[in-house]
Design an enzyme around this catalytic site. Structure first.
Site, short mmCIF file in Angstrom:
data_model
loop_
_atom_site.label_atom_id
_atom_site.label_comp_id
_atom_site.label_asym_id
_atom_site.label_seq_id
_atom_site.Cartn_x
_atom_site.Cartn_y
_atom_site.Cartn_z
N GLU A 1 -8.50 0.56 -3.38
CA GLU A 1 -9.44 0.49 -2.26
C GLU A 1 -10.23 1.79 -2.15
O GLU A 1 -9.69 2.86 -2.47
CB GLU A 1 -8.70 0.36 -0.92
CG GLU A 1 -7.78 -0.80 -0.80
CD GLU A 1 -6.96 -0.70 0.48
OE1 GLU A 1 -6.36 -1.71 0.83
OE2 GLU A 1 -6.92 0.38 1.11
N GLY B 1 0.99 -1.31 4.39
CA GLY B 1 1.51 0.02 4.11
C GLY B 1 2.29 0.58 5.28
O GLY B 1 3.53 0.65 5.25
N HIS B 2 1.58 0.97 6.32
CA HIS B 2 2.19 1.76 7.40
C HIS B 2 3.44 1.10 7.99
O HIS B 2 4.51 1.73 8.04
CB HIS B 2 1.14 2.00 8.49
CG HIS B 2 1.60 2.91 9.56
ND1 HIS B 2 1.52 4.27 9.45
CD2 HIS B 2 2.18 2.66 10.75
CE1 HIS B 2 2.04 4.83 10.53
NE2 HIS B 2 2.44 3.87 11.34
N HIS C 1 -5.25 3.69 -1.93
CA HIS C 1 -6.54 4.01 -1.31
C HIS C 1 -6.77 5.52 -1.50
O HIS C 1 -6.45 6.31 -0.62
CB HIS C 1 -6.51 3.64 0.17
CG HIS C 1 -7.84 3.67 0.83
ND1 HIS C 1 -8.18 2.85 1.88
CD2 HIS C 1 -8.93 4.43 0.61
CE1 HIS C 1 -9.42 3.10 2.26
NE2 HIS C 1 -9.89 4.07 1.51
N HIS D 1 -4.37 -4.40 7.37
CA HIS D 1 -4.39 -3.36 8.40
C HIS D 1 -3.54 -3.77 9.59
O HIS D 1 -3.76 -4.80 10.21
CB HIS D 1 -5.80 -3.01 8.89
CG HIS D 1 -6.01 -1.52 8.89
ND1 HIS D 1 -5.45 -0.69 9.82
CD2 HIS D 1 -6.65 -0.72 8.00
CE1 HIS D 1 -5.77 0.56 9.52
NE2 HIS D 1 -6.48 0.58 8.42
N ASP D 2 -2.54 -2.95 9.84
CA ASP D 2 -1.65 -3.12 10.99
C ASP D 2 -0.86 -4.42 10.98
O ASP D 2 -0.41 -4.88 12.04
CB ASP D 2 -2.44 -2.97 12.30
CG ASP D 2 -3.03 -1.58 12.42
OD1 ASP D 2 -2.27 -0.64 12.70
OD2 ASP D 2 -4.24 -1.43 12.18
N HIS E 1 -3.61 11.40 0.51
CA HIS E 1 -2.54 10.45 0.20
C HIS E 1 -2.45 10.34 -1.33
O HIS E 1 -2.05 11.30 -1.97
CB HIS E 1 -2.81 9.06 0.78
CG HIS E 1 -3.22 9.01 2.22
ND1 HIS E 1 -4.44 8.56 2.63
CD2 HIS E 1 -2.53 9.32 3.34
CE1 HIS E 1 -4.49 8.59 3.96
NE2 HIS E 1 -3.35 9.05 4.41
N ASN F 1 0.86 -1.18 0.00
CA ASN F 1 0.00 0.00 0.00
C ASN F 1 0.91 1.24 0.00
O ASN F 1 1.65 1.47 0.96
CB ASN F 1 -0.90 -0.05 1.24
CG ASN F 1 -1.83 1.15 1.32
OD1 ASN F 1 -1.45 2.27 1.02
ND2 ASN F 1 -3.05 0.92 1.76
N THR G 1 -8.24 6.56 8.79
CA THR G 1 -7.88 5.30 8.14
C THR G 1 -9.13 4.42 8.19
O THR G 1 -10.12 4.78 8.81
CB THR G 1 -6.68 4.64 8.83
OG1 THR G 1 -6.31 3.47 8.09
CG2 THR G 1 -6.97 4.27 10.27
N ARG H 1 -8.49 8.64 -1.08
CA ARG H 1 -9.59 9.11 -0.24
C ARG H 1 -10.18 10.38 -0.84
O ARG H 1 -9.52 11.06 -1.63
CB ARG H 1 -9.09 9.35 1.18
CG ARG H 1 -8.69 8.05 1.85
CD ARG H 1 -8.22 8.23 3.27
NE ARG H 1 -7.75 6.96 3.78
CZ ARG H 1 -8.51 6.04 4.35
NH1 ARG H 1 -9.79 6.27 4.49
NH2 ARG H 1 -8.00 4.90 4.78
N ARG I 1 5.07 18.44 0.69
CA ARG I 1 5.80 19.58 0.15
C ARG I 1 5.17 20.16 -1.12
O ARG I 1 5.73 21.08 -1.73
CB ARG I 1 7.25 19.16 -0.16
CG ARG I 1 8.11 19.09 1.08
CD ARG I 1 8.37 20.50 1.60
NE ARG I 1 8.92 20.51 2.92
CZ ARG I 1 10.22 20.61 3.20
NH1 ARG I 1 11.09 20.66 2.23
NH2 ARG I 1 10.62 20.64 4.43
N1 PXP Z 1 -6.58 -2.45 3.96
C1 PXP Z 1 -7.36 -1.34 3.97
C2 PXP Z 1 -8.78 -1.47 3.53
C3 PXP Z 1 -6.84 -0.09 4.35
O1 PXP Z 1 -7.63 1.00 4.33
C4 PXP Z 1 -5.47 0.00 4.70
C5 PXP Z 1 -4.90 1.34 5.06
O2 PXP Z 1 -5.06 2.22 4.00
C6 PXP Z 1 -4.70 -1.18 4.68
C7 PXP Z 1 -5.28 -2.39 4.33
C8 PXP Z 1 -3.24 -1.18 5.05
O3 PXP Z 1 -3.11 -0.93 6.41
P1 PXP Z 1 -1.68 -0.57 6.99
O4 PXP Z 1 -1.28 0.75 6.42
O5 PXP Z 1 -1.91 -0.53 8.48
O6 PXP Z 1 -0.73 -1.67 6.59
#
Ligand code: PXP
Length: 245
Positions: free
Chosen positions: A75, A220-221, A43, A197-198, A50, A7, A105, A45, A18
């Protein structure tokens, strides 16, 4: 084997800080692919803080130009604008999330009871355009009423709760997810699984060992944070060592 989709939203966040094109999202995504990512997730938004909608055609071109197959996953909440653009871009997969416009998020999955008719229409519409549809879902069987009529190709397991509870008790943390997968396998065997996610270098192996059916993780994060320590190339390799097991 599970496919690693990176991601790239956090790289876009840095670029936007910037108001210039540095880092260039297409170049960073190319590096992710060069270092082994099998997919790119974005993703966009509504506030475009982003990834911007204008990034999508450029990323799509990059991904389609690769010699090997790279998955493009977009997404987002299925607003009219989102659906129109996704149908023009035609990614491999669209992941539908129920985020309200200003959400920091994604923080919950779909309530398939409440959003049944919206989801039936949107899912069918994307599928008719040959775009695979994944629905972001909570680890709760109650939220899946009507999923058998909505019939997405995949579900993405929302792994925030798993990640949060993993440090205290991994077995307890995974339990609701195992129940959901078991329920879906029995009731809607056509559905496949993604997760996101996470997820990070500490919890990913446990998740994939417990649910080896997971076809794709989008990360991603944590991956971007790890890249500060290990560099992008080594970070991706570390994740691939887990997903390619
Ligand atoms: N899946 C979805 C639907 C998300 O919205 C996100 C964050 O944009 C992720 C996965 C990835 O999550 P993370 O950035 O915590 O890895």
């Amino acid at each position: 084997m599970t496919l690693l989709s990176i991601n790239v939203n956090k790289f876009a966040l840095l670029r936007n800080a910037r108001g210039t094109n540095h880092p260039d999202l297409v170049e960073i995504s190319y590096l992710c692919i060069k270092y082994g990512a099998q997919g790119i997730t974005v993703h966009p938004r509504p506030d475009e803080r982003h990834v911007k909608f204008a990034d999508l055609p450029l990323l799509s071109k990059l991904i389609k130009n690769q010699d090997q197959k790279i998955e493009f996953n977009i997404e987002g909440y299925p607003s009219d604008k989102f659906c129109k653009i996704v149908k023009e871009i035609k990614p491999d997969q669209v992941t539908l999330v129920p985020d309200p416009p200003g959400a920091l998020t994604s923080s919950f999955g779909w309530d398939c009871l409440k959003y049944k008719s919206l989801l039936i229409d949107v899912v069918k519409n994307f599928q008719q355009k040959n775009i695979r549809v994944s629905l972001f879902i909570n680890p709760s069987i109650e939220s899946l009423i009507n999923l058998n009529e909505i019939l997405p190709d995949r579900v993405e397991l929302y792994t925030f709760d798993f990640a949060k509870n993993f440090n205290h008790n991994p077995e307890e943390a995974i339990e609701p997810y195992l129940k959901v997968v078991q329920f879906l396998q029995q009731n809607i065997p056509s559905i496949s699984y993604n997760a996101g996610h996470d997820l990070n270098l500490k919890n990913l192996n446990f998740l994939l060992t417990k649910i080896p059916l997971i076809k794709e993780v989008s990360i991603g994060h944590a991956l971007v944070c790890d890249a500060f320590e290990y560099g992008l190339k080594d970070t991706i390799q570390k994740y691939l060592t887990i997903t390619k097991r």
